[in-house]
Enzyme design. Structure first.
Site, PDB file in Angstrom:
ATOM      1  N   HIS A   1       0.881  -1.177   0.000  1.00  0.00           N
ATOM      2  CA  HIS A   1       0.000   0.000   0.000  1.00  0.00           C
ATOM      3  C   HIS A   1       0.916   1.224   0.000  1.00  0.00           C
ATOM      4  CE1 HIS A   1      -2.287  -3.001   2.393  1.00  0.00           C
ATOM      5  NE2 HIS A   1      -3.387  -2.409   1.971  1.00  0.00           N
TER       6      HIS A   1
ATOM      7  N   ASP B   1       2.191   1.959   3.415  1.00  0.00           N
ATOM      8  CA  ASP B   1       3.120   1.021   4.074  1.00  0.00           C
ATOM      9  C   ASP B   1       4.550   1.495   3.918  1.00  0.00           C
ATOM     10  OD1 ASP B   1       0.925  -0.710   4.095  1.00  0.00           O
ATOM     11  OD2 ASP B   1       1.642  -1.877   2.386  1.00  0.00           O
TER      12      ASP B   1
ATOM     13  N   GLU C   1      -9.283 -13.740  -1.021  1.00  0.00           N
ATOM     14  CA  GLU C   1      -8.490 -14.041   0.176  1.00  0.00           C
ATOM     15  C   GLU C   1      -9.189 -15.103   1.025  1.00  0.00           C
ATOM     16  OE1 GLU C   1      -6.703 -10.660   1.998  1.00  0.00           O
ATOM     17  OE2 GLU C   1      -6.921 -11.484   4.021  1.00  0.00           O
TER      18      GLU C   1
ATOM     19  N   HIS D   1     -11.027 -13.923   4.244  1.00  0.00           N
ATOM     20  CA  HIS D   1     -12.211 -13.125   3.877  1.00  0.00           C
ATOM     21  C   HIS D   1     -13.355 -14.048   3.458  1.00  0.00           C
ATOM     22  CE1 HIS D   1      -9.635  -9.312   2.735  1.00  0.00           C
ATOM     23  NE2 HIS D   1      -9.417  -9.737   3.976  1.00  0.00           N
TER      24      HIS D   1
ATOM     25  N   ASP E   1      -4.934 -13.675  -2.384  1.00  0.00           N
ATOM     26  CA  ASP E   1      -4.261 -13.324  -1.140  1.00  0.00           C
ATOM     27  C   ASP E   1      -4.292 -14.587  -0.287  1.00  0.00           C
ATOM     28  OD1 ASP E   1      -3.530 -10.781  -1.717  1.00  0.00           O
ATOM     29  OD2 ASP E   1      -4.704  -9.818  -0.140  1.00  0.00           O
TER      30      ASP E   1
ATOM     31  N   ASP F   1      -5.594 -13.566   9.504  1.00  0.00           N
ATOM     32  CA  ASP F   1      -4.496 -13.562   8.522  1.00  0.00           C
ATOM     33  C   ASP F   1      -3.384 -14.550   8.873  1.00  0.00           C
ATOM     34  OD1 ASP F   1      -5.703 -11.625   6.950  1.00  0.00           O
ATOM     35  OD2 ASP F   1      -4.659  -9.949   7.880  1.00  0.00           O
TER      36      ASP F   1
HETATM   37  C1  XUL Z   1      -7.486  -6.463   4.612  1.00  0.00           C
HETATM   38  C2  XUL Z   1      -6.756  -6.895   3.412  1.00  0.00           C
HETATM   39  C3  XUL Z   1      -5.916  -5.856   2.760  1.00  0.00           C
HETATM   40  C4  XUL Z   1      -5.865  -5.940   1.280  1.00  0.00           C
HETATM   41  C5  XUL Z   1      -5.106  -4.816   0.617  1.00  0.00           C
HETATM   42  O1  XUL Z   1      -8.213  -7.457   5.211  1.00  0.00           O
HETATM   43  O2  XUL Z   1      -6.821  -8.025   3.001  1.00  0.00           O
HETATM   44  O3  XUL Z   1      -4.632  -5.908   3.310  1.00  0.00           O
HETATM   45  O4  XUL Z   1      -5.292  -7.132   0.860  1.00  0.00           O
HETATM   46  O5  XUL Z   1      -5.573  -3.570   0.993  1.00  0.00           O
HETATM   47 CO    CO Z   2      -5.867  -9.038   1.418  1.00  0.00          CO
END
Ligand code: XUL
Ligand code: CO
Length: 450
Positions: free
Chosen positions: A103, A106, A270, A273, A298, A311
């Site tokens: 990002h 970051d 992800e 998610h 992800d 995560d």
């Molecule tokens: C948040 C997430 C983020 C995105 C990028 O849950 O997954 O880090 O991957 O903004």
């Molecule tokens: Co993500």
């Protein structure tokens, strides 16, 4: 000891020599060819800057536990940010990954105005550009943090405050310019606070119209500057808001189709998610594939017992096998996708070495999943059973459904006089328990021989 900033030797492929996992890969052998491509080509692993170099391992109940080699060594935030670039690229090459993701927020601290912030950011991007040239490590995707600064407390492109919307647009513009400059394969939009806390004070339709306009502006600007990175939406159902607009793959696809954006975007999916949305990772990938929208992954996993987005680094071989089954069936992780470790070590794994250990487990778990899925694919296990399950649509009345000639009248004529016993003979058991055991057998046997 090696010369690099982490004092860790390049992580080797050690194969199955020991059952105790150390600083070596058991399954991930980058140049090994599996199902027609090398492991590194299938996976295109990426390191997430925000977790690996920024995350202090905080949780809602305690401050960070992380110990990092750059702690306390640099006197200004910019010096630290520039030094971290060197640490980051040493990390990538020591681990042996070809991609990274970040990002804007970051990699560099903010100034007072957007102009000042962009100038600071550019200094760090200069260093990143040099390091990319020096090492050959590439940018899987970059993105813009439109959720960390307090100004974005009610969202960015769905903020009820137009000044904030405008700021977000300006910030995003520069982020796209950076994607162009660094040759990003993809550009990700995760809707940080793009959702609502409460419907009573929210104009949902107006917010969705605003964010759709925002995306159209991004598409237009990409065309203007000749940016060809694949745009990706990253779905997540909640956290930080109570309801995120990009709830899951299906919701995001419907949004993109509704607003005329479906041909410009794909999805970055992800694992954790997916779980928060009440789905498996495989479900989200399958839904995206069905719509031609698989973009990138992800890689992380959730925990059955914890309700948040934790995560965790992937270690569940059943899940990595399922994901790689989808990827092999698709032929790739989307046109320009990869496996980005949007993951962090546990709070109790606080040493710098644990960052390597965690990535090794993630990479090995996906390499193992690839080996198993490739063998099942080669031996037709899953493809055969699915083809057989739907085979009654290959001919006869079923074929008339698929070729569009069937009508309710033709179905009625076909069905009207069939006795119940004959009809039930057309229904077959799925033997689902045996299917699951077969997958277990492939995991155990394939990895036992790896
Ligand atoms: C948040 C997430 C983020 C995105 C990028 O849950 O997954 O880090 O991957 O903004
Ligand atoms: Co993500």
């Amino acid at each position: 000891m090696s010369e690099n900033l982490w004092n860790i030797e390049k992580i080797p492929y050690v194969g199955t020599e020991s059952l105790r996992q150390g600083l070596g890969f058991r399954y991930y052998d980058a140049d090994r060819v599996v199902a027609g491509k090398t492991m590194k080509e299938w996976m295109r692993f990426g390191v997430a800057y925000w977790h690996t170099f920024e995350q202090r391992l905080v949780d809602p109940f305690g401050s960070g536990t992380a110990i990092r080699p750059f702690d306390g060594k640099y006197s200004t935030p910019l010096d630290l940010a520039l030094a971290k670039v060197d640490y980051a690229f040493d990390f990538f090459t020591t681990l042996g990954v070809d991609y990274f993701c970040f990002h804007d927020r970051d990699i560099a601290p903010e100034g007072d105005t957007l102009r000042e912030t962009n100038a600071i950011l550019d200094k760090v991007v200069d260093r990143i550009e040099e390091k990319m040239k020096e090492t050959g490590v590439k940018l899987l995707w970059n993105t813009s943090s439109l959720f960390t600064n307090p100004r974005f407390l009610s969202g960015a492109a769905t903020s009820p405050f137009s000044e904030i919307y405008a700021y977000a647009g300006g910030q995003l513009k520069h982020s796209l310019e950076i994607a162009k400059r660094l040759g990003a394969e993809n550009y990700v939009f995760w809707g940080g606070r793009e959702g609502y806390e409460n419907l009573w004070n929210t104009d949902l339709k107006r917010e969705q119209d605003h964010i759709a306009r925002f995306f159209h502006m991004c598409v237009d600007y990409a065309a203007e500057i000749g940016l060809d990175s694949q745009f990706l939406i990253e779905p997540k159902p909640k956290e930080p808001t109570a309801h995120q607009y990009d709830f899951d793959a299906a919701t995001s696809i419907a949004f993109l189709q509704t607003y005329g954006l479906a041909d410009k975007f794909k999805l970055n999916l992800e694992g954790n998610h997916a779980n928060l949305a009440g789905h498996t990772y495989q479900h989200e990938i399958r839904v995206a594939r069905a719509a031609g929208m698989l973009g990138s992954l992800d890689a992380n996993q959730g925990d059955k017992l914890i309700g948040w987005d934790i995560d965790e680094f992937p270690s569940d071989l059943y899940e990595t096998t399922a994901v790689m089954h989808e990827v092999i069936a698709e032929g790739s992780i989307g046109p320009r996708g990869g496996l980005n470790f949007d993951a962090k070590p546990r709070r109790t794994s606080f040493t710098a070495e644990d960052l390597f250990r965690a990535h090794i487990v993630g990479m090995d778990s996906y390499a193992a999943g690839l080996l198993v899925a490739a063998r099942m694919h080669e031996e037709g296990v899953i493809n055969d059973l699915v083809a057989e399950r739907y085979s009654s649509f290959d001919s006869g009345i079923g074929a008339t459904v698929e070729d569009g000639t069937a009508t309710l009248a033709s179905l009625e004529e076909h069905a009207l006089d069939i006795p119940q016993a004959e009809l039930m003979a057309a229904v077959k058991s799925d033997h689902l328990e045996s299917v699951k055991a077969t997958i277990n057998n492939y995991i155990v046997d394939t990895l036992g021989r790896a």
